[in-house]
Scaffold this active site. Structure first.
Site, mmCIF file in Angstrom:
data_model
loop_
_atom_site.group_PDB
_atom_site.id
_atom_site.type_symbol
_atom_site.label_atom_id
_atom_site.label_comp_id
_atom_site.label_asym_id
_atom_site.label_seq_id
_atom_site.Cartn_x
_atom_site.Cartn_y
_atom_site.Cartn_z
ATOM 1 N N TYR A 198 97.026 3.671 -74.821
ATOM 2 C CA TYR A 198 96.916 4.124 -76.202
ATOM 3 C C TYR A 198 95.694 5.008 -76.480
ATOM 4 C CZ TYR A 198 100.015 0.061 -76.906
ATOM 5 O OH TYR A 198 101.023 -0.854 -76.831
ATOM 6 N N CYS A 201 93.518 2.887 -58.192
ATOM 7 C CA CYS A 201 93.701 4.261 -57.713
ATOM 8 C C CYS A 201 94.548 5.074 -58.682
ATOM 9 C CB CYS A 201 94.332 4.246 -56.324
ATOM 10 S SG CYS A 201 93.200 3.657 -55.063
#
Length: 421
Positions: A318, A346
């Site tokens: 968000y 990652c």
């Protein structure tokens, strides 16, 4: 208000130093405050004083069994959106008559489970769902209590991914066609129409959208009563926001929210349900993490911590802000530097903050993410095969692990390799 304050230079949860919890359970971890959860539930309950009402905690914000028992023991109802949430609420000791079942995709199995175990009402979101529920109830020889969720086409002025009251959203039926759907429901042998449901979104920081939606619900209530349908309960949803950035203007208080309810629907004589989640649990929790490395990049410095996007996904999903503070308070006047605060996953998206001003920190120093009690642990995953992090509940000078960190062996043993490999 929350109960995470510095004492003698160390951030405490109530009377427990977060450094002591970190030493006991390791990092990262979530920590919740009993006093804050209690206070925030009580604020909503008091906001509706004098009205027949039930405050139903939206457990999608925090579904830990201990948190549910704590809030349930205070007299709260629970708003659930899945079979798992329903069964967890029951396991926490919340009776079926205080459980509201929401959600757009209820299955027949979920309907049967709730009807058998006890339910306050189903918030029906579509005509196909209504037909399915009617068939299930008739087959079981019972009547299913329902409120139909109406979509009032009101702009909640919140993040697009958590807005639910616009016509293009998947939730509810258009309010313009609600009378026809209610007329059909009233004639169904397996359905008991008890009320109207509305919910326009989450993290709302203005009262105007609530006023617009509730006014439309009041008009619909009077129209349905004129049609001979006995509307006696109004489920007004939740959505009131919290101040994620302490420097920003605070959202409206529960008492002000309660005043809007009185002004818009108070004259109808209906029982009122509300479904707050974030405002009860959000500021009642922090996530604590340790610094792994300070990495000097080209034109920026990275503070690499042991929490990651799989533990707290809100910033990645968000672009959400969380205040991030050192657990050991910096000395007054200490120089600050700008850091990109990132985790070890990652993904470039594994970034909690960019160019965040922080006092100097180094390896093993602790930081706390404020306002992490809602949509934190419940949205966590084991991405990159990282174990889910512990949850801890503090009560005064005591703390307990209410969800333990699984071992790597436990994670691995959940998978099964078929015989032919």
């Amino acid at each position: 208000m929350d109960h995470f304050l510095y004492r003698d230079g160390v951030l405490h949860a109530e009377d427990v130093a977060l450094t002591d919890i970190a030493a006991s359970v390791g990092t990262p971890f979530y920590c919740y405050s009993t006093a804050t959860l209690t206070r925030h539930f009580t604020l909503f309950d008091e906001a509706l004083h004098g009205m027949d009402h039930l405050v139903c905690f939206a457990m999608k914000s925090n579904s830990n069994l201990a948190v549910l028992k704590l809030i349930g023991d205070l007299g709260a109802g629970i708003d659930v959106v899945s079979m798992g949430e329903y069964l967890k609420a029951r396991a926490a000791g919340v009776p079926g008559e205080r459980i509201v079942f929401s959600g757009v995709g209820k299955t027949r199995e979920e309907m049967r489970t709730a009807l058998k175990g006890g339910i306050r009402q189903f918030n029906v979101e579509s005509e196909p769902e209504l037909e399915a529920l009617n068939e299930v109830a008739i087959a079981m020889g019972v009547k299913a209590p329902i409120a139909i969720r109406v979509n009032p086409d009101v702009d909640a002025k919140t993040h697009a991914k958590i807005a639910t009251g616009k016509s293009e959203n998947k939730f509810g039926i258009p309010i313009a066609g609600a009378r026809d759907v209610y007329a059909r429901a009233a004639k169904m042998d397996g359905i008991d129409v008890v009320g109207i449901d509305v919910h326009i979104g989450s993290q709302l920081i203005q009262l105007d959208p609530f006023e617009q939606a509730f006014t439309k619900v009041a008009e619909l209530t009077e129209a349905l009563r004129a049609d001979g349908i006995n509307i006696r309960r109004l489920d007004l949803g939740g959505g009131l926001g919290i101040p994620y950035e302490r420097s920003n203007e605070a959202p409206p208080l529960p008492m002000e929210y309660g005043d809007v309810i009185r002004q818009t629907v108070g004259h109808l004589g209906c029982e009122i349900e509300i479904e707050p989640g974030r405002l009860i649990s959000g500021n009642a929790g922090v996530m604590v993490s340790s610094v792994i490395y300070l990495k000097h990049g080209e034109g920026r410095d990275f503070l690499i911590i042991d929490a990651a996007m799989n533990d707290l996904i809100r910033p990645s999903m968000y672009d959400a802000h969380h205040d991030i503070v050192p657990v050991v308070e910096a000395v007054a006047g200490a120089e600050k530097s700008a850091y990109d605060i990132v985790g070890p996953v990652c993904e470039t998206g594994d970034t909690f903050a960019k160019a965040r001003e922080m006092t100097a920190l180094g390896p093993d120093d602790l930081v706390a993410f404020r306002s992490a009690g809602a949509y934190g642990a419940v949205m966590a995953s084991e991405y990159n095969s990282r174990p889910l992090i512990p949850e801890v509940l503090v009560n005064g000078d005591q703390f307990a692990v209410i969800r333990a960190r699984p071992t790597y062996e436990e994670m691995i043993n959940r998978d099964t390799i078929p015989e032919w490999l």
